[in-house]
Design a protein around this motif. Sequence first.
Motif, PDB file in Angstrom:
ATOM      1  N   VAL A   5       0.911  -1.071  -0.169  1.00  0.00           N
ATOM      2  CA  VAL A   5      -0.093   0.223  -0.032  1.00  0.00           C
ATOM      3  C   VAL A   5       0.890   1.233  -0.101  1.00  0.00           C
ATOM      4  CG1 VAL A   5      -1.335   1.380   1.515  1.00  0.00           C
ATOM      5  CG2 VAL A   5      -1.915  -1.020   0.995  1.00  0.00           C
ATOM      6  N   ARG A   6       1.954   1.142   0.578  1.00  0.00           N
ATOM      7  CA  ARG A   6       2.949   2.501   0.885  1.00  0.00           C
ATOM      8  C   ARG A   6       3.226   2.697  -0.754  1.00  0.00           C
ATOM      9  NH1 ARG A   6       6.867  -0.857   2.867  1.00  0.00           N
ATOM     10  NH2 ARG A   6       6.090  -0.358   5.069  1.00  0.00           N
ATOM     11  N   THR A   7       3.428   1.948  -1.514  1.00  0.00           N
ATOM     12  CA  THR A   7       4.034   2.123  -2.866  1.00  0.00           C
ATOM     13  C   THR A   7       3.027   2.732  -3.557  1.00  0.00           C
ATOM     14  OG1 THR A   7       5.574   0.196  -2.777  1.00  0.00           O
ATOM     15  CG2 THR A   7       5.001   1.221  -4.902  1.00  0.00           C
ATOM     16  N   LEU A   8       1.727   2.232  -3.596  1.00  0.00           N
ATOM     17  CA  LEU A   8       0.593   2.522  -4.234  1.00  0.00           C
ATOM     18  C   LEU A   8       0.132   4.054  -3.826  1.00  0.00           C
ATOM     19  CD1 LEU A   8      -1.393  -0.837  -4.302  1.00  0.00           C
ATOM     20  CD2 LEU A   8      -0.423   0.319  -6.185  1.00  0.00           C
ATOM     21  N   ARG A   9       0.348   4.338  -2.465  1.00  0.00           N
ATOM     22  CA  ARG A   9       0.102   5.615  -1.957  1.00  0.00           C
ATOM     23  C   ARG A   9       1.102   6.697  -2.615  1.00  0.00           C
ATOM     24  NH1 ARG A   9      -1.093   4.003   4.383  1.00  0.00           N
ATOM     25  NH2 ARG A   9      -3.214   3.431   3.801  1.00  0.00           N
ATOM     26  N   GLN A  10       2.178   6.368  -3.077  1.00  0.00           N
ATOM     27  CA  GLN A  10       3.313   7.400  -3.715  1.00  0.00           C
ATOM     28  C   GLN A  10       2.696   7.783  -5.154  1.00  0.00           C
ATOM     29  OE1 GLN A  10       6.797   5.093  -4.102  1.00  0.00           O
ATOM     30  NE2 GLN A  10       7.271   5.456  -1.813  1.00  0.00           N
ATOM     31  N   ARG A  11       1.850   6.736  -5.994  1.00  0.00           N
ATOM     32  CA  ARG A  11       1.149   6.977  -6.976  1.00  0.00           C
ATOM     33  C   ARG A  11      -0.223   7.451  -6.916  1.00  0.00           C
ATOM     34  NH1 ARG A  11       1.486   7.691 -12.652  1.00  0.00           N
ATOM     35  NH2 ARG A  11      -0.062   6.606 -13.545  1.00  0.00           N
ATOM     36  N   TYR A  12      -0.937   7.076  -6.074  1.00  0.00           N
ATOM     37  CA  TYR A  12      -2.306   7.566  -5.894  1.00  0.00           C
ATOM     38  C   TYR A  12      -2.733   8.355  -5.010  1.00  0.00           C
ATOM     39  CZ  TYR A  12      -2.441   3.784  -9.519  1.00  0.00           C
ATOM     40  OH  TYR A  12      -2.198   2.798 -10.618  1.00  0.00           O
ATOM     41  N   GLY A  13      -1.761   8.858  -4.010  1.00  0.00           N
ATOM     42  CA  GLY A  13      -2.177   9.711  -2.879  1.00  0.00           C
ATOM     43  C   GLY A  13      -2.299   9.040  -1.657  1.00  0.00           C
ATOM     44  N   ASP A  14      -2.257   9.920  -0.457  1.00  0.00           N
ATOM     45  CA  ASP A  14      -2.258   9.571   0.710  1.00  0.00           C
ATOM     46  C   ASP A  14      -3.533   8.727   1.208  1.00  0.00           C
ATOM     47  OD1 ASP A  14       0.452  10.032   1.268  1.00  0.00           O
ATOM     48  OD2 ASP A  14       0.025  11.967   1.874  1.00  0.00           O
ATOM     49  N   PHE A  66      -5.390   6.733  -0.508  1.00  0.00           N
ATOM     50  CA  PHE A  66      -5.534   5.265  -0.968  1.00  0.00           C
ATOM     51  C   PHE A  66      -5.594   4.214   0.299  1.00  0.00           C
ATOM     52  CE2 PHE A  66      -3.907   1.010  -2.619  1.00  0.00           C
ATOM     53  CZ  PHE A  66      -4.945   0.968  -3.424  1.00  0.00           C
ATOM     54  N   ALA A  67      -6.540   3.421   0.220  1.00  0.00           N
ATOM     55  CA  ALA A  67      -6.768   2.302   1.020  1.00  0.00           C
ATOM     56  C   ALA A  67      -6.559   3.055   2.523  1.00  0.00           C
ATOM     57  CB  ALA A  67      -5.438   1.248   0.878  1.00  0.00           C
ATOM     58  N   LYS A  68      -7.052   4.112   2.701  1.00  0.00           N
ATOM     59  CA  LYS A  68      -7.352   4.783   3.996  1.00  0.00           C
ATOM     60  C   LYS A  68      -7.764   3.513   5.048  1.00  0.00           C
ATOM     61  CE  LYS A  68      -8.530   9.305   5.726  1.00  0.00           C
ATOM     62  NZ  LYS A  68      -7.422   9.966   5.274  1.00  0.00           N
ATOM     63  N   GLY A  69      -7.281   3.842   6.235  1.00  0.00           N
ATOM     64  CA  GLY A  69      -7.216   3.033   7.470  1.00  0.00           C
ATOM     65  C   GLY A  69      -6.511   1.769   7.384  1.00  0.00           C
ATOM     66  N   MET A  70      -5.827   1.549   6.264  1.00  0.00           N
ATOM     67  CA  MET A  70      -5.055   0.198   6.131  1.00  0.00           C
ATOM     68  C   MET A  70      -3.537   0.540   6.544  1.00  0.00           C
ATOM     69  SD  MET A  70      -6.689  -2.131   3.138  1.00  0.00           S
ATOM     70  CE  MET A  70      -8.466  -2.333   3.226  1.00  0.00           C
ATOM     71  N   ARG A  71      -2.817  -0.379   7.023  1.00  0.00           N
ATOM     72  CA  ARG A  71      -1.492  -0.193   7.159  1.00  0.00           C
ATOM     73  C   ARG A  71      -0.881   0.005   5.824  1.00  0.00           C
ATOM     74  NH1 ARG A  71       0.554  -4.210  11.992  1.00  0.00           N
ATOM     75  NH2 ARG A  71       2.282  -4.314  10.094  1.00  0.00           N
ATOM     76  N   ALA A  72       0.692   0.857   5.839  1.00  0.00           N
ATOM     77  CA  ALA A  72       1.176   0.988   4.793  1.00  0.00           C
ATOM     78  C   ALA A  72       2.076  -0.542   4.132  1.00  0.00           C
ATOM     79  CB  ALA A  72       2.454   1.881   4.978  1.00  0.00           C
TER      80      ALA A  72
END
Length: 70
Positions: free
Chosen positions: A30-39, A41-47
């Motif tokens: 998820v941390r990698t996907l957040r770099q692309r799709y914003g913070d 992305f998958a809110k409430g889930m661990r990085a």
Amino acid sequence: MAAKHFPKGLDGRQRDANGEIRQKRSDTLVRTLRQRYGDDFAKGMRADTKLKTVLQREGADSLSDVLKKK
């Protein structure tokens, strides 16, 4: 032997040999996907949560399906 590179489409995304857009691997974090799709992305889930888990929790078949739900 040189690595085989597949062409990118007009949208800049990597394509498979048959020209289809490559799917994200289910072990992408998820941390990698957040770099692309914003913070958000998958809110409430661990990085360190994997994409596979996000797909299961969202009841989605692909990353595209998750993004469409936003």
